[in-house]
Design an enzyme around this catalytic site. Structure first.
Site, PDB file in Angstrom:
ATOM      1  N   TYR A  79       0.515  14.639 -47.365  1.00  0.00           N
ATOM      2  CA  TYR A  79       0.024  15.619 -47.880  1.00  0.00           C
ATOM      3  C   TYR A  79      -1.977  15.652 -48.438  1.00  0.00           C
ATOM      4  CZ  TYR A  79       4.502  17.922 -46.073  1.00  0.00           C
ATOM      5  OH  TYR A  79       5.421  18.331 -45.600  1.00  0.00           O
TER       6      TYR A  79
ATOM      7  N   GLU B   8      26.442  -4.979 -43.143  1.00  0.00           N
ATOM      8  CA  GLU B   8      25.468  -4.024 -42.381  1.00  0.00           C
ATOM      9  C   GLU B   8      25.852  -2.453 -42.638  1.00  0.00           C
ATOM     10  OE1 GLU B   8      25.793  -4.019 -38.218  1.00  0.00           O
ATOM     11  OE2 GLU B   8      25.078  -1.840 -37.988  1.00  0.00           O
TER      12      GLU B   8
ATOM     13  N   ASP C  35      28.038  -5.908 -36.886  1.00  0.00           N
ATOM     14  CA  ASP C  35      28.796  -5.715 -35.931  1.00  0.00           C
ATOM     15  C   ASP C  35      28.254  -6.071 -34.393  1.00  0.00           C
ATOM     16  OD1 ASP C  35      29.935  -3.044 -37.129  1.00  0.00           O
ATOM     17  OD2 ASP C  35      28.737  -1.601 -35.956  1.00  0.00           O
TER      18      ASP C  35
END
EC number: 5.6.2.2
Lengths: 434, 434
Positions: free
Chosen positions: A102, A203, A255
């Site tokens: 910005y 995780e 996982d």
């Protein structure tokens, strides 16, 4: 109000910037053409260092010259961003990368060679300004965090570790049921005292909560960290510092699916698009303790494939695959039936990306191969660090069974099982992938 | 290892479950049909209480009978889930909702009326088991957190607040550059000491980091909280407790777009699909301090619309709209040009959902209306709590300008501006929406 750590960081960073850009202004004063020279951040200049197990930038450099019409825009953008960051440093600001986008966004109007007024934006999208920030990181050889550029931060930690952050000394073993949320500038953390034997990176935040509440880290003298999904830079840097400075082994629990394996590899090797950061963000010694496909199935599905395999794969001989240790399964037939999730199309695609098409070709049933892997992409040979016998076995079982398993499934077999058997046993018996 | 707070919570919850389900078993022992009676969690039984500004469950109840063939499956699921949760409570487990799904997932084989063997799963997807957990929450009149069901947790806090969590006393003003990550069971937190004048809830984690680092909460005696996006249950409950028990005013700072407004409304009113939780999770006194469309544009765009408006909207007279105070814009023309983002199709749809089609119809230019709001959906009258003159003005300016603005834009005007002018001034002058 302003902490000493921040003041020192500001002084260091602004001095570095001043020195580097003084060189440019001296070129101009001498009447020479101003040029920025920096390492190339391209894929072709990204090298996997097998010995150090790291993604690194190669030796290629690029020159950004003000007087080259193709380079002038990039040159201008780099100088603009540098000046905004420098101003932020000396004005006690804490910008974010969104902020910087910005702040620098404006329209420049000028007459072109034919006298026509042309409007041009400093940058259009944040993608463009982010890329300029990356250029500055490699040009200055610092992480943007050292320039006091902040960001959102998901990483959390608990354990027998006392740190100093800002003006406070914080005992990370005294967080109650909550946790300590890592600061976005982890290089400013000072490690004061530690009584831990390893770091366990989980995780999933929910599993972190469970292990924390169960007292896992206290019982096992672990520093417990969660990345809450794909790790951000600060969490990676924090884990790296725990490994490097406190000499703690790092184990990653994710996982059992290609996405989880990839998260591990981001911790260990770095991410392929941001290889220039790996040298400071990656933890080459990190080990994947699970969940492995062999934890779910044992190695029976792989032995079947191996039996009909003539030779191995490029760089992986059949004998090296046959030498792998047998593996026990942690789940019985009934648990498997209830816990396993069918792999989706995108899991299969991701797995091919990790380990290469050849492994899929050998391990998948023919019908599945045709329907799940649409067409063979040439050169899809996987990432070098997934081309090890151990990973090939894991991914092969994934391709053959088209199954995945979440850590939560291990927790639902009993948190006691996960915390008191599975994790300690895997660490104890070194049942991990390096 | 196990904290006293957890032990007490377990004892409370397991006793409650024992008592409630004892009633069922007594029915069975008496030879009566076992029936579970609980409030209906349907949209038609969700009531907006205008006086208390809360979404509540109405008086309708449902009966779940074991001997009704249409209800037997649901009855079985409820009893199954209750028994799993009860077991977890007495066995010192900390399940997550994902866990509970896995734990209860199994196949039941039975012979149907014709003697044919039928296989039926206890539940297919987590959606189904989650719904059963919600049933148990309303049946037992507790939050699932009180049953020691954990979840991932994004909320963070810093400020002059000392809490007790687990066995630790934690000073939230001594977190260095990091923050305290709220525990997933916020009812177990004890407030020990507070020296603060209000709570500022920031939607975005990165802006929270900036304000924290700048020393905002110290200077302004604020408790600074971030929900890191859409707030989770624990963050909502934590903020509610700060408001209710510590009598602190709560201000919400979010992006100026329909998504940001909705996040505010989740804090204040509750979420429409989980209205049964609102009574304990929502903070009816929460105020929206910004970013408002009127902070960006002033009220000029709305005055224009008002001038050509014959009458108001159902329940909102033109005079009540005309009575609104004038508003100053915090951005000048050039800043607007650089900071504003064009609204996307889905922003417009979300805005229509919030405030109703009529407002869009009046405020949008005809061309935009046709292209952005495909077809008029009947009954799309918006949520009652957005049908106030103040919100209609905000949304009207959104429709007219099709613009949105992020908090980061305010920070890029200068963190000093955001922290020392914008926020304190808006609170000081009560420039908020209630």
């Amino acid at each position: 109000m302003v902490t000493k750590a921040d003041l020192q960081a500001r002084a260091r960073a602004s001095e570095l910037m001043r020195r580097r850009f003084l060189e440019i202004s001296q070129l101009i004063l001498k009447g020479e053409r101003p040029v920025l020279v920096m390492p190339k951040r391209t894929l072709s200049n990204t090298i996997y260092d097998h010995r150090h197990k790291l993604l690194l930038l190669g030796p290629e450099t690029l020159k950004r010259s003000f007087t080259d019409v193709n380079e002038a825009r990039k040159f201008m953008q780099t100088m603009l961003m540098a000046s905004i960051i420098y101003d932020s440093l000396v004005n006690n600001e804490y910008p974010t990368i969104r902020d910087l986008y910005y702040r620098g966004k404006h329209t420049i109007s000028y007459r072109d060679i034919d006298g026509k007024v042309v409007h041009e934006n400093s940058w259009e999208e944040q993608k463009e300004s982010d890329s300029v920030i990356r250029d500055l990181e490699v040009f200055l050889n610092v992480l943007r965090e050292e320039l006091l550029i902040l960001s959102k931060e998901k990483g959390k930690v608990v354990g027998n570790l006392v740190i100093r952050s800002g003006d406070d000394t914080i005992d990370l073993s005294r967080m109650g049921h909550g946790a300590y949320s890592i600061e976005p500038t982890p290089d400013l953390i000072e490690f004061k005292d530690v009584d831990a034997e390893y770091v366990l990176v989980v995780e999933k935040d929910a599993v972190f909560q469970q292990l924390h509440r169960y007292g896992f880290w206290r019982k096992n003298k672990a520093v417990l960290v969660t990345s809450a999904g794909q790790p951000d830079r600060a969490t990676r840097r924090f884990v790296r510092r725990l490994s490097e400075e406190l000499k703690l082994p790092v184990y990653v629990l994710a996982d059992s699916d290609p996405y989880g394996y990839y998260i591990y590899s981001v911790f260990k090797i770095g991410s392929i698009t941001l290889s220039y950061e790996s040298e400071r963000l990656a933890t080459p010694g990190a080990k994947f303790i699970g969940v492995m496909m062999t934890d779910v199935f044992g190695d029976a599905p792989f032995s079947e494939v191996l039996a009909r395999l003539d030779k191995g794969f490029p760089g992986i001989s059949k004998s090296s695959l046959a030498r792998l240790h047998g593996k026990k399964a942690y789940l019985d037939e009934k648990e498997r039936r209830n816990y396993i999730i069918k792999a989706k199309q995108k899991d299969v695609e991701r797995a091919v990306e990790l380990v290469g098409y050849e492994v899929a070709e050998v391990c998948m049933d023919e019908g599945d191969l045709k329907s799940k892997v649409k067409k063979r992409k040439e050169g899809l040979t996987g990432y070098p660090w997934f081309r090890s016998p151990e990973w090939v076995r894991e991914l092969c079982i994934f391709f053959k069974t088209l199954s995945k398993l979440e850590i939560e499934a291990m927790a639902s077999k009993g948190l006691k099982f996960l915390a008191d058997s599975y994790i300690p046993e895997k660490i104890e018996t070194k049942d991990w992938i390096d």
